[in-house]
Design a protein around this motif. Structure first.
Motif, PDB file in Angstrom:
ATOM      1  N   VAL A   1       0.798  -1.135  -0.091  1.00  0.00           N
ATOM      2  CA  VAL A   1       0.078  -0.229  -0.026  1.00  0.00           C
ATOM      3  C   VAL A   1       1.077   1.223  -0.019  1.00  0.00           C
ATOM      4  N   ARG A   2       0.778   2.005  -0.958  1.00  0.00           N
ATOM      5  CA  ARG A   2       1.558   3.289  -1.059  1.00  0.00           C
ATOM      6  C   ARG A   2       0.777   4.335  -0.967  1.00  0.00           C
ATOM      7  N   VAL A   3       1.182   5.442  -0.262  1.00  0.00           N
ATOM      8  CA  VAL A   3       0.459   6.601   0.109  1.00  0.00           C
ATOM      9  C   VAL A   3       1.144   7.773  -0.016  1.00  0.00           C
ATOM     10  N   GLU A   4       0.902   8.599  -0.969  1.00  0.00           N
ATOM     11  CA  GLU A   4       1.684  10.057  -1.123  1.00  0.00           C
ATOM     12  C   GLU A   4       0.862  11.194  -0.973  1.00  0.00           C
ATOM     13  N   LEU A   5       1.534  12.244  -0.475  1.00  0.00           N
ATOM     14  CA  LEU A   5       0.941  13.404  -0.167  1.00  0.00           C
ATOM     15  C   LEU A   5       1.454  14.412  -1.260  1.00  0.00           C
ATOM     16  N   LEU A   6       0.481  15.089  -2.041  1.00  0.00           N
ATOM     17  CA  LEU A   6       1.064  15.995  -3.121  1.00  0.00           C
ATOM     18  C   LEU A   6       0.359  17.383  -3.041  1.00  0.00           C
ATOM     19  N   ASP A   7       0.906  18.116  -3.663  1.00  0.00           N
ATOM     20  CA  ASP A   7       0.323  19.514  -3.906  1.00  0.00           C
ATOM     21  C   ASP A   7      -0.504  19.548  -5.038  1.00  0.00           C
ATOM     22  N   LEU A   8      -1.071  20.722  -5.405  1.00  0.00           N
ATOM     23  CA  LEU A   8      -2.033  21.073  -6.482  1.00  0.00           C
ATOM     24  C   LEU A   8      -1.123  20.830  -7.932  1.00  0.00           C
ATOM     25  N   GLY A   9      -0.132  20.575  -8.056  1.00  0.00           N
ATOM     26  CA  GLY A   9       0.771  20.502  -9.136  1.00  0.00           C
ATOM     27  C   GLY A   9       1.234  19.137  -9.211  1.00  0.00           C
ATOM     28  N   LEU A  10       0.803  18.210  -8.176  1.00  0.00           N
ATOM     29  CA  LEU A  10       0.979  16.777  -8.064  1.00  0.00           C
ATOM     30  C   LEU A  10       2.405  16.420  -7.906  1.00  0.00           C
TER      31      LEU A  10
ATOM     32  N   LEU B   1       5.237  15.547  -1.904  1.00  0.00           N
ATOM     33  CA  LEU B   1       5.513  16.293  -0.661  1.00  0.00           C
ATOM     34  C   LEU B   1       6.163  15.277   0.388  1.00  0.00           C
ATOM     35  N   ALA B   2       5.439  14.032   0.370  1.00  0.00           N
ATOM     36  CA  ALA B   2       5.900  12.966   1.314  1.00  0.00           C
ATOM     37  C   ALA B   2       5.036  11.705   0.889  1.00  0.00           C
ATOM     38  N   TRP B   3       5.880  10.505   1.159  1.00  0.00           N
ATOM     39  CA  TRP B   3       5.328   9.347   0.829  1.00  0.00           C
ATOM     40  C   TRP B   3       5.748   8.274   1.740  1.00  0.00           C
ATOM     41  N   THR B   4       5.182   7.136   1.553  1.00  0.00           N
ATOM     42  CA  THR B   4       5.359   5.942   2.536  1.00  0.00           C
ATOM     43  C   THR B   4       4.838   4.669   1.841  1.00  0.00           C
ATOM     44  N   GLU B   5       5.249   3.660   2.313  1.00  0.00           N
ATOM     45  CA  GLU B   5       4.739   2.201   1.721  1.00  0.00           C
ATOM     46  C   GLU B   5       4.480   1.320   2.874  1.00  0.00           C
ATOM     47  N   ARG B   6       3.617   0.478   2.987  1.00  0.00           N
ATOM     48  CA  ARG B   6       3.331  -0.659   3.710  1.00  0.00           C
ATOM     49  C   ARG B   6       3.256  -1.729   2.995  1.00  0.00           C
TER      50      ARG B   6
ATOM     51  N   HIS C   1      -3.315  -0.087   7.102  1.00  0.00           N
ATOM     52  CA  HIS C   1      -1.950   0.446   6.064  1.00  0.00           C
ATOM     53  C   HIS C   1      -2.397   1.784   5.898  1.00  0.00           C
ATOM     54  N   VAL C   2      -3.663   1.930   5.585  1.00  0.00           N
ATOM     55  CA  VAL C   2      -4.052   3.198   4.730  1.00  0.00           C
ATOM     56  C   VAL C   2      -3.873   4.305   6.016  1.00  0.00           C
ATOM     57  N   HIS C   3      -4.705   3.993   6.863  1.00  0.00           N
ATOM     58  CA  HIS C   3      -4.631   4.940   8.265  1.00  0.00           C
ATOM     59  C   HIS C   3      -3.161   5.553   8.576  1.00  0.00           C
ATOM     60  N   GLU C   4      -2.288   4.181   8.748  1.00  0.00           N
ATOM     61  CA  GLU C   4      -1.006   4.584   9.250  1.00  0.00           C
ATOM     62  C   GLU C   4      -0.294   5.569   8.193  1.00  0.00           C
ATOM     63  N   GLY C   5      -0.473   5.161   6.902  1.00  0.00           N
ATOM     64  CA  GLY C   5       0.167   5.963   5.822  1.00  0.00           C
ATOM     65  C   GLY C   5      -0.206   7.361   5.728  1.00  0.00           C
ATOM     66  N   VAL C   6      -1.578   7.360   5.789  1.00  0.00           N
ATOM     67  CA  VAL C   6      -2.068   9.047   5.870  1.00  0.00           C
ATOM     68  C   VAL C   6      -1.501   9.749   6.927  1.00  0.00           C
ATOM     69  N   ALA C   7      -1.524   9.285   8.202  1.00  0.00           N
ATOM     70  CA  ALA C   7      -0.890   9.828   9.364  1.00  0.00           C
ATOM     71  C   ALA C   7       0.662  10.158   9.169  1.00  0.00           C
ATOM     72  N   GLU C   8       1.254   9.159   8.613  1.00  0.00           N
ATOM     73  CA  GLU C   8       2.679   9.530   8.488  1.00  0.00           C
ATOM     74  C   GLU C   8       2.818  10.576   7.519  1.00  0.00           C
ATOM     75  N   VAL C   9       2.315  10.627   6.398  1.00  0.00           N
ATOM     76  CA  VAL C   9       2.493  11.733   5.331  1.00  0.00           C
ATOM     77  C   VAL C   9       2.200  13.101   5.798  1.00  0.00           C
ATOM     78  N   LEU C  10       0.904  12.880   6.694  1.00  0.00           N
ATOM     79  CA  LEU C  10       0.724  14.208   7.247  1.00  0.00           C
ATOM     80  C   LEU C  10       1.617  14.989   8.298  1.00  0.00           C
ATOM     81  N   ARG C  11       2.142  13.935   9.070  1.00  0.00           N
ATOM     82  CA  ARG C  11       3.208  14.211  10.167  1.00  0.00           C
ATOM     83  C   ARG C  11       4.401  14.571   9.536  1.00  0.00           C
ATOM     84  N   THR C  12       4.932  14.007   8.496  1.00  0.00           N
ATOM     85  CA  THR C  12       6.159  14.388   7.972  1.00  0.00           C
ATOM     86  C   THR C  12       5.976  15.801   7.236  1.00  0.00           C
TER      87      THR C  12
END
Length: 429
Positions: free
Chosen positions: A95-104, A107-112, A127-138
């Protein structure tokens, strides 16, 4: 007040803002003068909309361009930092989670990682919950600042009203899984931050059509070739794409058993999981305990050695047969939908590369009818292994544009209380 065709003034204003935002996003930077013909709006409407978007902090000036007469025209563009999005790929191995800006921009990513055949619902939700929390925290970002979370998953997606998105993933053992409700019930994100859940092949198609090899095409078929195979069909009638269960097209009556339970599906021959299994059955020897990605790498090295050694005939035969099955499957899509382009993405396709694509293309064109075959281009996708994640982030981005750049409103879907809360309320009543 109702406007043209029953639309209100608010509707017209939202549509005008949406038109300007989309043109700036895809074709910007642009001047106010150029936005008029590009959007079909009057110069006065463009000026009013641009003034609003500048005041809202969604648009900024980006230099100027010379004019034949008069003063230089100021260019406008969307501010990338005016919104944040999350894209999630629930893939075959992780499960890959990426945080992006409007230009895509990432900004941060993580994998489980997922365990083999590890589509346990609770594990994926965790995994989704943990990934979202991690990229927001980063990124030191508050959950309330998100425009939305897009998620690409295997299977058929049903909008079940108050339940939200429900996933029917027969090949992964998901039977009507209320994924949106399970994600929402924890309260990790505020109620106004929406989830957008769709088929992974469709999110891949969204990404390739917006930013990749499909840009500019009016019709395309975008193929996801990973552990299994899937496709997204984009036509003028289905501009956002329509996921089709192409991998479960029967290519051999009474053939190999597919992971969906049926026999003779294309996925039983052309997916990476089936490819590795067929190599083993034919006498191939991948490393002990090798996963799909490692086994595929070893098969490719045996079939096409880079050091001048002779090719392993067993590996070469399995690879050649896979190309033929995949090409025959593509010919059906070409005959049915007559697309301008067929784009092949996914980690397995990218790993096998251009030489494999050449074989697939030859078989597809040989099996397809001459007229649609003569008009179609077949190529690899351009966005790499993270295209599903980027495509998932496109889902909240598209909704943001459709709202004219307004922030998401509170979600009205009802999330049932946990059993302990219902019991407690009953005692207190």
């Amino acid at each position: 007040m109702a406007g043209l065709g029953g639309r209100t003034v608010r509707d017209l204003r939202r549509e005008s803002r949406s038109a300007v935002l989309q043109r700036l996003y895809f074709d910007g930077p642009m001047s106010r003068y150029a936005l008029g013909p590009a959007t079909g709006l009057s110069s006065g409407s463009v000026s009013n909309v641009v003034a609003e978007l500048l005041a809202d902090g969604l648009v900024e000036e980006a230099g100027s361009v010379g004019s034949v007469v008069g003063r230089p025209r100021r260019l406008l563009r969307i501010r990338p930092d005016s919104g944040r999005l999350i894209g999630v790929d629930v893939g075959e191995t992780r499960v890959r989670v990426e945080l992006l800006d409007l230009g895509l921009s990432e900004l941060a990513w993580t994998e489980r990682p997922l365990a083999p055949r590890g589509y346990d619902v609770d594990a994926v939700v965790g995994h989704v919950h943990e990934g979202v929390a991690e990229v927001l925290r980063t990124a030191r970002l508050a959950p309330a600042d998100l425009l939305g979370v897009g998620i690409g998953v295997p299977g058929i997606i049903e909008d079940a009203g108050e339940e939200g998105a429900v996933v029917h993933g027969q090949t992964i053992g998901w039977d009507a899984v209320p994924l949106e409700r399970l994600l929402r019930v924890t309260g990790q994100l505020p109620s106004h931050v929406p989830y957008f859940i769709d088929n992974g092949a469709k999110t891949l198609g969204q990404a390739e059509m917006w930013f990749g090899a499909g840009r500019g095409a009016r019709s395309a078929v975008v193929v996801l070739f990973g552990s299994g195979v899937g496709a997204c069909v984009v036509t003028e009638e289905a501009a956002q794409g329509r996921a089709v269960e192409w991998g479960h097209l029967t290519v051999r009556v009474g053939g190999r058993r597919c992971r969906c339970g049926a026999f003779g599906c294309l996925e039983a021959y052309a997916g990476a999981e089936a490819l590795a299994a067929r190599w083993r059955e034919a006498g191939g020897r991948p490393s002990a305990g090798a996963g799909e990605e490692t086994a595929l790498t070893e098969l490719l090295a045996a079939a096409r050695p880079a050091d001048g050694r002779a090719a392993d005939p067993v590996a070469a035969a399995v690879l050649a047969e896979t190309a033929e099955y995949l090409g025959a499957g593509l010919s059906d899509l070409i005959n049915l939908f007559q697309p301008e382009r067929v784009l092949i993405g996914g980690w397995a396709a990218l790993q096998l590369g251009g030489g494999f694509l050449d074989e697939v293309r030859a078989h597809a064109l040989a099996h397809a009818l001459r007229f649609p075959a003569a008009r179609v281009g077949i190529e690899l996708g351009r966005l790499g292994p993270d295209a599903v994640t980027v495509g998932a982030a496109v889902l909240p981005l598209a909704a943001f544009f459709a709202r004219g750049g307004s922030r998401p409103r509170t979600v009205t879907r009802v999330v049932p209380s946990p059993a302990w809360r219902a019991a407690l309320d009953g005692r207190l009543a």
